[in-house]
Design a protein around this motif. Structure first.
Motif, PDB file in Angstrom:
ATOM      1  N   SER A  68      -8.459  14.629   9.794  1.00 55.91           N
ATOM      2  CA  SER A  68      -7.410  13.743   9.299  1.00 55.91           C
ATOM      3  C   SER A  68      -7.206  13.973   7.809  1.00 55.91           C
ATOM      4  O   SER A  68      -8.105  14.439   7.102  1.00 55.91           O
ATOM      5  CB  SER A  68      -7.770  12.273   9.565  1.00 55.91           C
ATOM      6  N   GLY A  69      -6.023  13.642   7.312  1.00 57.04           N
ATOM      7  CA  GLY A  69      -5.673  13.908   5.926  1.00 57.04           C
ATOM      8  C   GLY A  69      -6.088  12.806   4.973  1.00 57.04           C
ATOM      9  O   GLY A  69      -6.741  11.822   5.340  1.00 57.04           O
ATOM     10  N   ASN A  70      -5.694  12.970   3.710  1.00 60.00           N
ATOM     11  CA  ASN A  70      -6.009  12.005   2.670  1.00 60.00           C
ATOM     12  C   ASN A  70      -4.995  10.875   2.636  1.00 60.00           C
ATOM     13  O   ASN A  70      -3.815  11.060   2.942  1.00 60.00           O
ATOM     14  CB  ASN A  70      -6.028  12.706   1.301  1.00 60.00           C
ATOM     15  N   VAL A  71      -5.470   9.698   2.251  1.00 57.95           N
ATOM     16  CA  VAL A  71      -4.592   8.529   2.117  1.00 57.95           C
ATOM     17  C   VAL A  71      -4.926   7.817   0.801  1.00 57.95           C
ATOM     18  O   VAL A  71      -5.162   6.616   0.761  1.00 57.95           O
ATOM     19  CB  VAL A  71      -4.716   7.569   3.322  1.00 57.95           C
ATOM     20  N   ASN A  72      -4.951   8.577  -0.272  1.00 58.27           N
ATOM     21  CA  ASN A  72      -5.298   8.027  -1.569  1.00 58.27           C
ATOM     22  C   ASN A  72      -4.169   7.157  -2.131  1.00 58.27           C
ATOM     23  O   ASN A  72      -2.985   7.442  -1.916  1.00 58.27           O
ATOM     24  CB  ASN A  72      -5.585   9.160  -2.561  1.00 58.27           C
ATOM     25  N   GLY A  73      -4.567   6.109  -2.853  1.00 55.08           N
ATOM     26  CA  GLY A  73      -3.578   5.309  -3.546  1.00 55.08           C
ATOM     27  C   GLY A  73      -3.023   6.036  -4.761  1.00 55.08           C
ATOM     28  O   GLY A  73      -3.695   6.892  -5.356  1.00 55.08           O
ATOM     29  N   GLY A  74      -1.803   5.706  -5.131  1.00 52.25           N
ATOM     30  CA  GLY A  74      -1.162   6.369  -6.258  1.00 52.25           C
ATOM     31  C   GLY A  74      -1.672   5.870  -7.604  1.00 52.25           C
ATOM     32  O   GLY A  74      -2.204   4.760  -7.728  1.00 52.25           O
ATOM     33  N   PRO A  88       2.057  -8.653 -19.495  1.00 52.66           N
ATOM     34  CA  PRO A  88       1.108  -9.308 -18.580  1.00 52.66           C
ATOM     35  C   PRO A  88       1.224  -8.769 -17.158  1.00 52.66           C
ATOM     36  O   PRO A  88       2.316  -8.594 -16.622  1.00 52.66           O
ATOM     37  CB  PRO A  88       1.502 -10.783 -18.659  1.00 52.66           C
ATOM     38  N   PHE A  89       0.087  -8.460 -16.548  1.00 56.69           N
ATOM     39  CA  PHE A  89      -0.033  -8.051 -15.142  1.00 56.69           C
ATOM     40  C   PHE A  89       0.769  -6.792 -14.822  1.00 56.69           C
ATOM     41  O   PHE A  89       1.229  -6.609 -13.693  1.00 56.69           O
ATOM     42  CB  PHE A  89       0.387  -9.199 -14.218  1.00 56.69           C
ATOM     43  N   SER A  90       0.941  -5.963 -15.806  1.00 59.22           N
ATOM     44  CA  SER A  90       1.620  -4.692 -15.552  1.00 59.22           C
ATOM     45  C   SER A  90       0.602  -3.639 -15.126  1.00 59.22           C
ATOM     46  O   SER A  90      -0.607  -3.809 -15.307  1.00 59.22           O
ATOM     47  CB  SER A  90       2.361  -4.227 -16.805  1.00 59.22           C
ATOM     48  N   ASN A  91       1.110  -2.570 -14.540  1.00 66.71           N
ATOM     49  CA  ASN A  91       0.302  -1.400 -14.164  1.00 66.71           C
ATOM     50  C   ASN A  91      -0.713  -1.709 -13.064  1.00 66.71           C
ATOM     51  O   ASN A  91      -1.881  -2.007 -13.304  1.00 66.71           O
ATOM     52  CB  ASN A  91      -0.444  -0.817 -15.373  1.00 66.71           C
ATOM     53  N   THR A  92      -0.251  -1.632 -11.839  1.00 66.69           N
ATOM     54  CA  THR A  92      -1.119  -1.826 -10.664  1.00 66.69           C
ATOM     55  C   THR A  92      -1.087  -0.559  -9.826  1.00 66.69           C
ATOM     56  O   THR A  92      -0.049  -0.200  -9.255  1.00 66.69           O
ATOM     57  CB  THR A  92      -0.671  -3.018  -9.821  1.00 66.69           C
ATOM     58  N   ALA A  93      -2.199   0.123  -9.761  1.00 66.23           N
ATOM     59  CA  ALA A  93      -2.281   1.340  -8.956  1.00 66.23           C
ATOM     60  C   ALA A  93      -2.436   0.994  -7.473  1.00 66.23           C
ATOM     61  O   ALA A  93      -2.814  -0.125  -7.114  1.00 66.23           O
ATOM     62  CB  ALA A  93      -3.449   2.203  -9.425  1.00 66.23           C
ATOM     63  N   GLY A  94      -2.159   1.977  -6.624  1.00 68.00           N
ATOM     64  CA  GLY A  94      -2.229   1.741  -5.190  1.00 68.00           C
ATOM     65  C   GLY A  94      -3.653   1.840  -4.651  1.00 68.00           C
ATOM     66  O   GLY A  94      -4.492   2.578  -5.168  1.00 68.00           O
ATOM     67  N   SER A  95      -3.905   1.077  -3.603  1.00 65.55           N
ATOM     68  CA  SER A  95      -5.202   1.135  -2.921  1.00 65.55           C
ATOM     69  C   SER A  95      -5.187   2.227  -1.859  1.00 65.55           C
ATOM     70  O   SER A  95      -4.134   2.614  -1.344  1.00 65.55           O
ATOM     71  CB  SER A  95      -5.530  -0.220  -2.275  1.00 65.55           C
ATOM     72  N   GLY A  96      -6.363   2.737  -1.556  1.00 66.03           N
ATOM     73  CA  GLY A  96      -6.470   3.722  -0.485  1.00 66.03           C
ATOM     74  C   GLY A  96      -6.156   3.110   0.864  1.00 66.03           C
ATOM     75  O   GLY A  96      -6.337   1.907   1.086  1.00 66.03           O
ATOM     76  N   THR A 118     -16.122  16.000  16.723  1.00 69.33           N
ATOM     77  CA  THR A 118     -15.009  15.286  16.103  1.00 69.33           C
ATOM     78  C   THR A 118     -14.743  15.857  14.719  1.00 69.33           C
ATOM     79  O   THR A 118     -15.642  16.352  14.042  1.00 69.33           O
ATOM     80  CB  THR A 118     -15.287  13.776  15.982  1.00 69.33           C
ATOM     81  N   GLY A 119     -13.494  15.777  14.297  1.00 69.95           N
ATOM     82  CA  GLY A 119     -13.088  16.350  13.029  1.00 69.95           C
ATOM     83  C   GLY A 119     -13.532  15.528  11.831  1.00 69.95           C
ATOM     84  O   GLY A 119     -14.027  14.405  11.949  1.00 69.95           O
ATOM     85  N   ASN A 120     -13.350  16.115  10.660  1.00 67.86           N
ATOM     86  CA  ASN A 120     -13.661  15.435   9.410  1.00 67.86           C
ATOM     87  C   ASN A 120     -12.488  14.554   8.987  1.00 67.86           C
ATOM     88  O   ASN A 120     -11.322  14.931   9.137  1.00 67.86           O
ATOM     89  CB  ASN A 120     -13.943  16.462   8.309  1.00 67.86           C
ATOM     90  N   SER A 121     -12.807  13.405   8.437  1.00 68.51           N
ATOM     91  CA  SER A 121     -11.757  12.515   7.952  1.00 68.51           C
ATOM     92  C   SER A 121     -11.539  12.731   6.459  1.00 68.51           C
ATOM     93  O   SER A 121     -12.440  13.149   5.733  1.00 68.51           O
ATOM     94  CB  SER A 121     -12.109  11.051   8.237  1.00 68.51           C
ATOM     95  N   GLY A 122     -10.337  12.430   5.995  1.00 66.56           N
ATOM     96  CA  GLY A 122      -9.975  12.676   4.609  1.00 66.56           C
ATOM     97  C   GLY A 122     -10.437  11.574   3.670  1.00 66.56           C
ATOM     98  O   GLY A 122     -11.164  10.653   4.042  1.00 66.56           O
ATOM     99  N   ASN A 123      -9.981  11.666   2.426  1.00 56.43           N
ATOM    100  CA  ASN A 123     -10.334  10.697   1.402  1.00 56.43           C
ATOM    101  C   ASN A 123      -9.383   9.504   1.413  1.00 56.43           C
ATOM    102  O   ASN A 123      -8.220   9.614   1.797  1.00 56.43           O
ATOM    103  CB  ASN A 123     -10.287  11.358   0.019  1.00 56.43           C
ATOM    104  N   ALA A 124      -9.925   8.378   0.951  1.00 57.94           N
ATOM    105  CA  ALA A 124      -9.125   7.155   0.846  1.00 57.94           C
ATOM    106  C   ALA A 124      -9.441   6.470  -0.483  1.00 57.94           C
ATOM    107  O   ALA A 124      -9.808   5.299  -0.531  1.00 57.94           O
ATOM    108  CB  ALA A 124      -9.404   6.227   2.028  1.00 57.94           C
ATOM    109  N   ASN A 125      -9.310   7.218  -1.554  1.00 55.94           N
ATOM    110  CA  ASN A 125      -9.626   6.706  -2.877  1.00 55.94           C
ATOM    111  C   ASN A 125      -8.518   5.803  -3.420  1.00 55.94           C
ATOM    112  O   ASN A 125      -7.340   6.031  -3.159  1.00 55.94           O
ATOM    113  CB  ASN A 125      -9.834   7.863  -3.859  1.00 55.94           C
ATOM    114  N   GLY A 126      -8.927   4.805  -4.189  1.00 55.37           N
ATOM    115  CA  GLY A 126      -7.949   3.987  -4.880  1.00 55.37           C
ATOM    116  C   GLY A 126      -7.376   4.708  -6.084  1.00 55.37           C
ATOM    117  O   GLY A 126      -8.029   5.565  -6.688  1.00 55.37           O
ATOM    118  N   GLY A 127      -6.141   4.378  -6.445  1.00 57.12           N
ATOM    119  CA  GLY A 127      -5.503   5.012  -7.586  1.00 57.12           C
ATOM    120  C   GLY A 127      -6.025   4.482  -8.913  1.00 57.12           C
ATOM    121  O   GLY A 127      -6.599   3.397  -9.000  1.00 57.12           O
ATOM    122  N   SER A 128      -5.806   5.256  -9.973  1.00 54.28           N
ATOM    123  CA  SER A 128      -6.267   4.905 -11.316  1.00 54.28           C
ATOM    124  C   SER A 128      -5.098   4.509 -12.209  1.00 54.28           C
ATOM    125  O   SER A 128      -3.944   4.842 -11.941  1.00 54.28           O
ATOM    126  CB  SER A 128      -7.018   6.088 -11.949  1.00 54.28           C
TER     127      SER A 128
END
Length: 496
Positions: free
Chosen positions: A55-61, A74-82, A104-114
């Motif tokens: 499976s592919g990656n589903v990283n947050g932006g 205030p409350f600006s700049n929210t990166a995406g979650s994996g 079974t195959g390898n699963s991808g990354n699900a990192n949160g964005g910075s």
């Protein structure tokens, strides 16, 4: 006369066999397959293999601001979650000649964005800069196919081996970072700069198939990292408002269980020709790190407001249980994987002049790191107690993996002038690290060996202040307490 009679018999047998072998027969579990009509002549085809894809990656932006002067409201700049990424289950087919393998195959990354701010002067309003949390990355379960035998419980000569099973590796699910790098200065408002927490990463279980010629081996994959995100502020002047800079907590990293297949014998209790297949081996994968994130402030002048700078706590990392299969020819070996680290994050202030207000600088506590249990398979023997047919297989060996560290985080202040307010600088406590139980299998030919792994460190964190002038207010500087480090029990198998 005699020759013509024999010729007629040969023709009749040949004709009948062409009809007999084409008859489909229902197996006990209800499925149809082609085999000989008589149970003494079963077909010996092997079950099909099964393999699922990766499976592919589903990283947050990410959020990136780059300029000379950056002002975030205030409350600006929210990166995406994996998100979620995972692979399907794989099930090997059964067959008289042997069970199919399953991978079974390898699963991808699900990192949160910075969130990254890079410029000359950076001003972050209250609640600005939220990095994304790690998501979920899992690989599917793998089940090796069983080696079947004829339809009726008649002692034939089946010898097919159970299929092997291997689950794939899972990807990373790290929390995102917050990075502010300003040449002139960085000014963080209250509760700004929140790094992402680690998510969940885990591998599926692996179960070897059963077979008359031996049980299938089982290997579960390695699980990825689920570290919490870090906060970094770098500039000539760094000013952190109250509650600013919270690093992410570590998540969960877990490898799946592994269960070796069993070596079966004939269907009925009396079998003058028992097979001596060995139980399948079992090995679980290693688990990744789940460390808490750090908070790092680096500049000529650093001012930390009340309750600023909280590092992340360590999460949970552990490996699955390994169980060797049993068999007449010997029990399968079992080895559990090594678990990763679950250290608490640290707080580091490095500059010319450092002012820490009341309650500033909290390092993270250590989490939990444990390795799974390992049970060697037993060496079975035939149903009847006839000494002339008693196999002397040996019990399987067992070894539990090493566990990682679960140290508390440190607080480090290094500068020419350091002033610590009331209750500032609290280091993290050590967590829990331990190894699983190891139990060798029993066998007539000898009991299996058992070795438990080494457990890691669970030290309390330290507080370090280094500079020309150091002023500590009331209740400042609390070092962390040590945690718990234990190794598992080991039980050698019995010879009986």
């Amino acid at each position: 006369m005699r020759s013509s009679f024999l010729t007629a018999i040969v023709i009749a047998v040949t004709t009948c066999s062409s009809f007999v072998t084409a008859i489909p027969v229902a197996s006990p579990d209800g499925e149809l397959f082609e085999r000989g009509y008589y149970p003494t002549f079963p077909g010996f085809g092997k079950g099909g293999n099964a393999q699922t894809g990766n499976s592919g990656n589903v990283n947050g932006g990410d959020v990136v601001n780059e300029g000379w002067k950056i002002t975030n409201g205030p409350f600006s700049n929210t990166a995406g979650s994996g998100g979620f990424t995972g692979t399907g289950n794989a099930v090997g087919g059964f067959g008289l000649g042997g069970g199919g393998n399953a991978v079974t195959g390898n699963s991808g990354n699900a990192n949160g964005g910075s969130v990254i701010n890079y410029g000359g002067k950076i001003t972050n309003g209250p609640g600005a800069n939220h990095a994304g949390n790690g998501g979920v990355s899992v690989s599917g379960n793998a089940y090796g196919g069983n080696a079947k035998r004829g339809y009726v419980p008649f002692p034939g000569f089946p010898s097919g081996k159970g299929g092997n099973a291997k689950s794939g590796n899972s990807g990373n699910a790290n929390g995102g970072d917050v990075v502010n790098e300003g040449w002139y200065g960085v000014y963080n408002g209250p509760f700004s700069n929140i790094a992402g927490d680690g998510g969940f990463t885990g591998t599926g279980k692996a179960v070897g198939g059963n077979g008359f010629g031996g049980g299938g081996n089982a290997v579960s994959g390695n699980s990825g990292n689920a570290n919490g995100g870090s906060v970094y502020n770098g500039g000539a002047t760094v000013v952190n408002g109250y509650g600013a800079n919270q690093a992410g907590n570590g998540g969960v990293s877990k490898s799946g269980a592994a269960i070796g297949g069993n070596a079966k014998r004939g269907f009925i209790p009396y079998n003058p020709f028992p097979t001596y297949g060995k139980g399948g081996n079992a090995q679980t994968g290693n688990s990744g790190n789940v460390n808490g994130g750090d908070v790092v402030n680096e500049g000529g002048y650093i001012w930390n407001g009340w309750g600023a700078n909280t590092a992340g706590n360590g999460g949970f990392t552990g490996t699955g249980t390994a169980v060797g299969g049993f068999g007449l020819g010997g029990g399968g070996n079992a080895v559990s994987g090594n678990s990763g680290n679950a250290n608490g994050g640290s707080v580091i202030n490095s500059g010319g002049k450092i002012i820490n207000s009341a309650g500033a600088n909290h390092a993270g506590n250590g989490g939990v790191s444990v390795s799974g249990n390992a049970y060697g398979g037993n060496a079975k023997r035939g149903f009847p107690s006839y000494p002339s047919y008693t196999p002397f297989g040996k019990g399987g060996n067992a070894k539990s993996g090493d566990s990682g560290n679960a140290n508390g985080g440190d607080v480090v202040n290094e500068g020419g002038y350091i002033w610590n307010g009331w209750g500032a600088n609290t280091a993290g406590n050590g967590g829990f690290t331990g190894t699983g139980t190891a139990k060798g299998g029993n066998g007539l030919g000898g009991g299996g060996n058992a070795v438990s792994g080494n457990s890691g460190n669970a030290n309390g964190g330290s507080v370090y202040n280094g500079g020309g002038t150091i002023i500590n207010g009331a209740g400042a500087n609390h070092a962390g307490n040590g945690g718990v480090s234990v190794s598992g029990n080991a039980y050698g198998g019995n010879a009986h």
